[in-house]
Design a protein around this motif. Structure first.
Motif, mmCIF file in Angstrom:
data_model
loop_
_atom_site.group_PDB
_atom_site.id
_atom_site.type_symbol
_atom_site.label_atom_id
_atom_site.label_comp_id
_atom_site.label_asym_id
_atom_site.label_seq_id
_atom_site.Cartn_x
_atom_site.Cartn_y
_atom_site.Cartn_z
ATOM 1 N N UNK A 206 37.218 38.789 38.505
ATOM 2 C CA UNK A 206 36.797 37.626 39.287
ATOM 3 C C UNK A 206 37.974 37.065 40.063
ATOM 4 N N UNK A 207 37.616 36.310 41.100
ATOM 5 C CA UNK A 207 38.604 35.571 41.886
ATOM 6 C C UNK A 207 38.151 34.125 41.977
ATOM 7 N N UNK B 123 46.573 37.351 28.036
ATOM 8 C CA UNK B 123 46.134 37.116 26.668
ATOM 9 C C UNK B 123 46.071 38.418 25.875
ATOM 10 N N UNK B 124 46.637 39.471 26.449
ATOM 11 C CA UNK B 124 46.625 40.762 25.778
ATOM 12 C C UNK B 124 45.467 41.647 26.187
ATOM 13 N N UNK B 125 44.489 41.060 26.855
ATOM 14 C CA UNK B 125 43.348 41.833 27.353
ATOM 15 C C UNK B 125 43.197 41.680 28.857
ATOM 16 N N UNK B 126 43.509 40.495 29.331
ATOM 17 C CA UNK B 126 43.346 40.185 30.745
ATOM 18 C C UNK B 126 44.650 39.643 31.307
ATOM 19 N N UNK C 26 41.696 37.317 38.140
ATOM 20 C CA UNK C 26 41.540 37.630 36.721
ATOM 21 C C UNK C 26 41.245 39.121 36.606
ATOM 22 N N UNK C 27 42.155 39.842 35.944
ATOM 23 C CA UNK C 27 42.146 41.307 35.951
ATOM 24 C C UNK C 27 41.927 41.826 34.536
ATOM 25 N N UNK C 28 41.009 42.741 34.379
ATOM 26 C CA UNK C 28 40.830 43.437 33.096
ATOM 27 C C UNK C 28 41.883 44.529 33.022
ATOM 28 N N UNK C 29 42.771 44.416 32.016
ATOM 29 C CA UNK C 29 43.951 45.277 31.972
ATOM 30 C C UNK C 29 43.688 46.629 31.320
ATOM 31 N N UNK C 30 42.675 46.721 30.485
ATOM 32 C CA UNK C 30 42.416 47.975 29.776
ATOM 33 C C UNK C 30 40.992 48.463 30.095
ATOM 34 N N UNK D 129 34.585 33.956 29.177
ATOM 35 C CA UNK D 129 33.994 35.062 29.937
ATOM 36 C C UNK D 129 34.803 35.168 31.228
ATOM 37 N N UNK D 130 35.817 36.028 31.253
ATOM 38 C CA UNK D 130 36.722 36.070 32.411
ATOM 39 C C UNK D 130 36.032 36.427 33.719
ATOM 40 N N UNK D 131 34.878 37.076 33.624
ATOM 41 C CA UNK D 131 34.167 37.441 34.847
ATOM 42 C C UNK D 131 33.487 36.234 35.480
ATOM 43 N N UNK D 132 33.297 35.179 34.690
ATOM 44 C CA UNK D 132 32.637 33.979 35.205
ATOM 45 C C UNK D 132 33.364 32.727 34.719
ATOM 46 N N UNK D 133 34.529 32.442 35.273
ATOM 47 C CA UNK D 133 35.259 31.231 34.862
ATOM 48 C C UNK D 133 34.459 29.984 35.205
ATOM 49 N N UNK D 134 34.506 28.997 34.305
ATOM 50 C CA UNK D 134 33.733 27.770 34.471
ATOM 51 C C UNK D 134 34.690 26.580 34.562
#
Length: 727
Positions: free
Chosen positions: A232-233, A205-208, A219-223, A291-296
Motif C-alpha cells: 500500500x501507499x 517490524x521484521x515482516x514489513x 508499506x512493503x512486504x519484505x518476504x 493490516x498493512x495493505x489497508x492502513x487506517x
C-alpha cells in the motif's frame, strides 16, 4: 568659506573622537536594562561578557559581588573564561535562598581591563529568585515580554547574528541499540540510547518495511525476499511532507511538516481575526497498520512550529517543536494574539490556543521562540495528548529513559550590531523529567561554550555530562577551547575539564559508561580518551593525533571504537607568512584500539575515494547499519576520485552503498558495493532516484532502499536476490 570648512572639519574630528571614545570604553556587553528586575532560578550562573580582557588582579570579591535584601554579602565564586572576556559568577553552594525578597549584583567602577581601563562607574542589577518556572499568566504579560525584545532589538540593531529558529539532529551503561538487534531477527534504527527509539525515514517490524519518501509512505512486504510486494501507499497533498516514522505494535506514527495555505493575504487574516494564523506546523499522523495493505487513520496530533526532534519510549512518543512567532507585528497592532496553537483529534476537532496560564518561561532567557512538547500514547489513541509550552527555544536534544534535555546557545543574551566582534555564546541546559504523559521541568544550568549535537550529551549514573566548544577555531585573537562538564541530578557542577585542544573545535564525541571519547580538529585529529569513573575528577588519560577527522564515533566493543569521517591533506603554501591549507579528502573509517587508555592507537584505516566523496553518515548517525555479531558495517555513499589536472576537480565514480566486515585483528574488508543504477548501467553523475538512503536486515537478508527501488541481498554472500521498483 574657509572658516566654515575649518569649523566643519573640527566638528567631524570631535564627533569621530567622541565615537572612538565610546566604542573603546571598557564596559559590559550584555548589560541589564536600568531599573529592570531580573527573575532567575536558584542555581543561576551569571555569564557576563566585557568588551575587553579583564585584569585578573582586579577580579576580586570586592569588585564583583552579590548582596541580599539585608545588605549581606553572599558567598559566590568568580571565574574567567579562557579569552578573559567573560566572568562567571557561580551561585552559593546551596543556591540562592528563596526567603530573600531580592538580591543585587554589583560591579564596582574600579574593575579594570588588562589595558588599564576601568568601568568608570558603579553598576548594579537587581534580581529575584523563583523556585519553579513562572508562567506568563495574561495577554499583557505576554505582550510586555515581546515588546521588551523589540526594544532590545531597536536599541542594538535592526537584526541579529543568527536566527534562533534552528533545529536538530554513548553507550553509557547500555550498548548502542544497533547492537541490540543482534539478539533479534531484524535490525532497528541506530539509536543513541538503548530503549529510546529515534524517528527515522525507514522502519521495519521484521515482516514489513515502512518508508517515508517525498509525499508518500510506502508499506512493503519484505518476504519472500525474491518476491517483495508494495502492499500500500499513503499519499499526501503538497501541504504535508512526511519525513519521520515510529513503529510500535501495529501502530505507525508519521511525522512531517504541515503547511497551511490560504487565499487571503497574511496581513488581512491577522487584521480580521486578531489571532495570527497557523502557517507552518509539525503533524504526527497515527495509523493502525495491523493490516498493512489497508492502513487506517486513527489519530492526528499537530503542534505549531518546525520539527526539532522526537523520541519514543515503549508506546510513548515525545514530539518537540520550535515556533518563532511574528511578534514584530505587535508594533502596529497590540491586540494581536500570538500564542502558539495545537490540535489533537483525541480531544476534538479544531485548533486550540495555549492558555496564558500554561505558557511557562525561562526567566533568564531573552529568546523569542516557543518550545512545545507533546506526549501521547500510541497504544491509547483516544487519550488526549499532554502539551507543555515554554518561551525559550532549544537547539539540540538528548533523552534518556527518564529525562529529556534541551540545549540552547545564548545568542539572544548579547546585543547585536554595536560591537565589532562576533560573540562566543555559552549554553543553557534545560532538564525535564519524563514519566508517561508527565513532562515536568526540573532545572537549568549554564555551561561554557556550545554543543555540537546530541552525541555531545549523555546521562550516566545520575549525572549529566556534556562536551562543548568555547569560541571559534578561526579566531586566532581569541583561540577556541573545548571542555567537559559533569553535573549532578540537580544540575549542580560536579566536575569539569577545560582548555582542551586550544584553537580547535569538537567534531564528534561518544560517551561509553565511565569512558568518554572526543575528537577535535583544525589541522590534525586529536582523539581524547577521558576517564570519568569519579565524576568530580575526570581525567584525560590519552590523546592520539592523526590526519583527518571523525565526525561520528561508534562503539565496536569495550576496547575498540570506530571513527567515521574524512581524510585530510595539508597543502603548504609558498611565500612569507603563508598559512597551510587543509583540504578535505576521501571518506575515512578508523578502528581505534583503546584497550590502553593512556596510549590509544589507530589500528586500521580505510580511505574511500577523494575530495567530494560523501556519506549521509557524516551528518546522520541513523544512516548506519551495524551489527557486530553479523559482522556488517554498511552505509550509503557517493564516491568521487581526485582529478590529476586540478586539485579542485572531482571525477564521479559510484553512488550506492558500501558493506564492510570489521575484525579487530584484521581491520576493514569491503564485502559488497550495492547500487540502484537505472537498468544496472553505471551513471555519469549522481541522481536522486538511485541514491540509497537506508540499509536494514531481516533474518539473513539485507535490504537497500532508495527513492526508486528496494533490493534484497543474501547477508552472507551479498548475492543479489530481488528487486522491487517503487516508482
Amino acid at each position: 568659506m574657509k572658516k566654515w570648512i575649518i569649523l566643519g572639519g573640527v566638528s567631524l574630528l570631535f564627533i569621530a573622537g567622541l565615537s572612538y571614545y565610546f566604542l573603546t570604553q571598557f564596559k559590559l556587553v550584555n548589560a541589564w536594562e536600568e531599573n529592570e528586575e531580573a527573575i532567575v532560578m536558584a542555581n543561576k550562573v551569571w555569564s557576563i561578557q566585557f568588551t575587553e580582557k579583564i585584569s585578573t588582579e582586579s577580579l576580586r570579591s570586592d569588585s564583583i559581588f552579590v548582596l541580599d535584601d539585608q545588605g549581606k554579602k553572599i558567598k559566590t565564586a568568580l571565574s574567567l573564561s579562557d579569552d578573559q572576556k567573560t566572568v562567571y559568577i557561580d551561585p552559593p553552594k546551596e543556591g540562592y535562598q528563596l526567603n530573600a525578597k531580592f538580591y543585587t549584583l554589583h560591579f564596582k567602577k574600579d574593575l579594570e581591563s588588562s589595558a588599564g581601563r576601568n568601568l568608570g562607574r558603579d553598576t548594579s542589577w537587581k534580581f529575584v529568585v523563583k523556585e519553579d518556572l513562572p508562567v506568563i499568566g495574561s495577554k499583557d504579560e505576554l505582550n510586555d515580554y515581546y515588546k521588551n525584545l523589540l526594544k532590545e532589538e531597536e536599541r542594538t540593531s535592526s537584526g541579529g547574528w543568527f536566527s534562533s529558529d534552528t533545529s536538530e539532529s554513548g553507550m553509557s551503561e547500555e550498548k548502542s541499540s544497533a547492537d541490540k538487534a543482534a539478539n533479534t531477527e531484524y535490525s532497528q534504527t541506530n539509536n543513541q540510547v538503548q530503549g529510546v527509539d529515534e524517528a527515522d525515514i525507514v522502519k521495519t517490524d521484521g515482516k514489513h518495511i515502512f518508508q517515508a519518501e517525498e509525499n508518500e509512505i510506502r508499506i512493503i512486504k519484505a518476504a519472500p525476499e525474491d518476491d517483495m510486494k508494495l502492499l500500500s501507499k499513503i499519499s499526501y497533498p503538497g501541504e504535508f511532507t512526511p519525513n519521520q516514522l515510529f513503529l510500535h505494535e501495529g501502530k505507525l506514527a508519521v511525522i512531517g511538516n504541515q503547511y497551511h495555505y490560504t487565499s487571503n493575504p497574511y496581513e488581512e487574516m491577522e487584521k480580521d481575526s486578531k489571532i495570527l494564523p497557523m502557517m507552518m506546523s509539525t503533524k504526527a499522523v497515527i495509523y493502525d497498520v495491523k493490516n498493512p495493505a489497508k492502513p487506517v487513520l486513527i489519530r492526528e496530533v499537530e503542534l505549531e512550529g518546525s520539527y526539532m526532534s522526537a523520541r519514543k519510549v515503549e508506546s510513548m512518543v515525545y514530539l518537540v517543536t520550535m515556533h518563532h512567532p511574528d511578534y514584530w507585528l505587535l508594533r502596529e497592532n497590540e491586540g494581536l494574539d500570538i500564542r502558539p496553537k495545537y490540535s489533537d483529534t483525541a480531544s476534538g476537532t479544531g485548533e486550540k490556543i495555549v492558555s496564558y496560564d500554561e505558557i511557562n518561561y525561562f526567566p533568564e532567557s531573552k529568546e523569542s521562540n516557543y518550545t512545545m512538547i507533546a506526549a501521547f500514547d500510541l497504544n491509547q489513541p483516544g487519550k488526549k495528548a499532554a502539551v507543555t509550552t515554554y518561551l525559550g527555544s532549544g537547539e539540540q536534544m538528548y533523552m534518556s529513559k527518564e529525562n529529556l534535555y534541551l540545549a540552547v546557545a545564548n545568542w539572544a543574551e548579547y546585543p547585536r550590531g554595536n560591537w565589532t566582534e562576533m560573540p562566543a555564546p555559552d549554553t543553557t541546559i534545560h532538564k525535564f523529567s519524563i514519566k508517561g504523559m508527565d513532562v515536568e521541568f526540573q532545572g537549568s544550568a549554564l555551561v561554557q561554550g556550545t554543543v555540537l549535537n546530541q552525541f555531545s550529551m549523555d546521562e550516566h549514573d545520575g549525572h549529566f555530562r556534556v562536551v562543548t566548544t568555547k569560541g571559534y577555531a578561526w579566531d586566532e585573537s581569541r583561540p577556541s577551547s573545548n571542555a567537559l562538564y559533569i553535573l549532578d541530578e540537580n544540575l549542580k557542577p560536579t566536575g569539569k575539564l577545560e582548555s582542551l585542544a586550544r584553537g580547535e573545535r569538537i567534531y564528534s564525541a561518544r560517551f561509553m559508561g565511565d569512558r568518554i571519547y572526543m575528537v577535535t580538529f583544525k589541522e590534525t585529529d586529536p582523539l581524547f580518551v577521558i576517564e570519568a569513573s569519579n565524576p568530580a575528577k575526570p581525567k584525560v588519560l590519552g590523546e592520539l593525533k592523526i590526519p583527518g577527522f571523525s565526525n561520528y564515533l561508534h562503539p565496536y566493543d569495550e576496547n575498540h571504537l570506530i571513527g567515521f569521517g574524512h581524510d585530510t591533506k595539508i597543502v603548504v603554501e609558498k611565500g612569507a607568512g603563508a598559512q597551510p591549507r587543509i583540504l578535505t579528502d576521501g571518506v575515512k573509517i578508523s578502528l581505534f584500539d583503546v584497550s590502553d587508555m593512556h596510549n590509544p592507537k589507530e589500528k586500521f584505516t580505510e580511505i574511500i575515494g577523494g575530495r567530494g566523496t560523501y556519506s549521509p553518515l557524516n551528518d546522520d548517525h541513523k544512516a548506519l547499519l551495524f551489527n557486530k555479531d553479523k559482522n556488517v558495517f554498511a552505509f550509503p555513499i557517493s564516491v568521487y576520485q581526485n582529478s590529476q589536472e586540478n586539485e579542485y576537480d572531482q571525477i564521479f565514480e559510484f553512488q550506492g552503498a558500501y558493506v564492510y566486515s570489521i575484525d579487530s585483528d584484521k581491520g576493514f574488508e569491503l564485502q559488497s558495493k550495492i547500487n540502484h543504477n537505472t537498468n544496472g548501467q553505471p551513471s555519469i553523475y549522481e541522481e536522486y532516484d538511485p541514491a540509497i538512503k537506508r540499509l536494514l536486515y531481516i533474518s539473513n537478508t539485507l535490504y537497500a532502499l532508495s527513492p526508486g527501488k528496494i533490493t534484497s541481498h543474501d547477508l552472507k554472500s551479498y548475492r543479489h536476490i530481488g528487486t522491487l521498483g517503487l516508482r
